[in-house]
Design a protein around this motif. Sequence first.
Motif, PDB file in Angstrom:
ATOM      1  N   LEU A  17      28.976  58.562  11.081  1.00  0.00           N
ATOM      2  CA  LEU A  17      27.573  58.429  11.504  1.00  0.00           C
ATOM      3  C   LEU A  17      26.853  57.337  10.734  1.00  0.00           C
TER       4      LEU A  17
ATOM      5  N   GLN B  25      23.239  68.309   7.988  1.00  0.00           N
ATOM      6  CA  GLN B  25      24.158  68.794   9.020  1.00  0.00           C
ATOM      7  C   GLN B  25      25.579  68.928   8.487  1.00  0.00           C
TER       8      GLN B  25
ATOM      9  N   PRO C  93      17.156  59.897   9.451  1.00  0.00           N
ATOM     10  CA  PRO C  93      18.471  60.450   9.797  1.00  0.00           C
ATOM     11  C   PRO C  93      19.420  60.595   8.605  1.00  0.00           C
TER      12      PRO C  93
ATOM     13  N   LEU D  27      28.704  68.947  11.565  1.00  0.00           N
ATOM     14  CA  LEU D  27      29.462  67.716  11.834  1.00  0.00           C
ATOM     15  C   LEU D  27      30.941  67.998  12.075  1.00  0.00           C
TER      16      LEU D  27
ATOM     17  N   PHE E 208      21.534  63.933   8.558  1.00  0.00           N
ATOM     18  CA  PHE E 208      22.991  63.956   8.750  1.00  0.00           C
ATOM     19  C   PHE E 208      23.669  64.668   7.585  1.00  0.00           C
TER      20      PHE E 208
ATOM     21  N   LEU F 256      30.258  62.396   8.516  1.00  0.00           N
ATOM     22  CA  LEU F 256      29.160  61.707   7.829  1.00  0.00           C
ATOM     23  C   LEU F 256      29.461  60.214   7.673  1.00  0.00           C
TER      24      LEU F 256
END
Length: 215
Positions: free
Chosen positions: A51, A34, A27, A40, A31, A48
């Motif tokens: 997360l 993303q 991940p 996001l 992330f 970020l």
Amino acid sequence: MAGLIDTLNSLARRIPVWSVYLLLALPIPWFFYQGLNGGLGRDPVKGLERLYGLWALRLLIAGLIVTPLRRTLGLNLLRFRRAIGVMTFVYALAHLTVWAALDVQALSRVWADVLKRPYITIGMAGFLCLIPLAATSNNWSLRKLGARWRKLHRLTYAAALLAALHFLWLAKGFQLEPLIYAAVISALLIYRLPHKRLRQRLLQNGVNRIRSQEP
């Protein structure tokens, strides 16, 4: 139930530990990808940061829950606990790096925020607790430190408590999510108290009984 636990334990023994490291690491770049591609939201840096922080908190809980699962259900995931612990540190480091390098963007402001904002001070204290844990998560340190290794790794409890407090303090207004994390962490820490006290009480009772039988 016992059959299911046996099946899960058998399955856990076949899973290589390296695959857990890989699965938990995936991940991190996802992330970031993303964030670069608008996945996001309007503030990808904050997204970020959040997360990575959430995953660090979840992995802290995952590490704490290994012992209760083994004691209460017989589900043995001990061989994965080191991987969970190391990846907890990696996510916490990623959370800190994104905040310092992409959000604050200046070392002087990082230090000023640590001193000025209590929730950042608490978060930083939690991260500092994780450093010796990550540094000694290897067989050499385990052999070298002996019984002290176990005592040192009780810093996990402090790190979890500080992380929960950091999240609670960071949240603005009444938010259910940080309360749930704090409640779960509190329950997992409280779970450990009765056993220790019970052992101490039993030990003390034993000592008192021996003393009462002495002439």
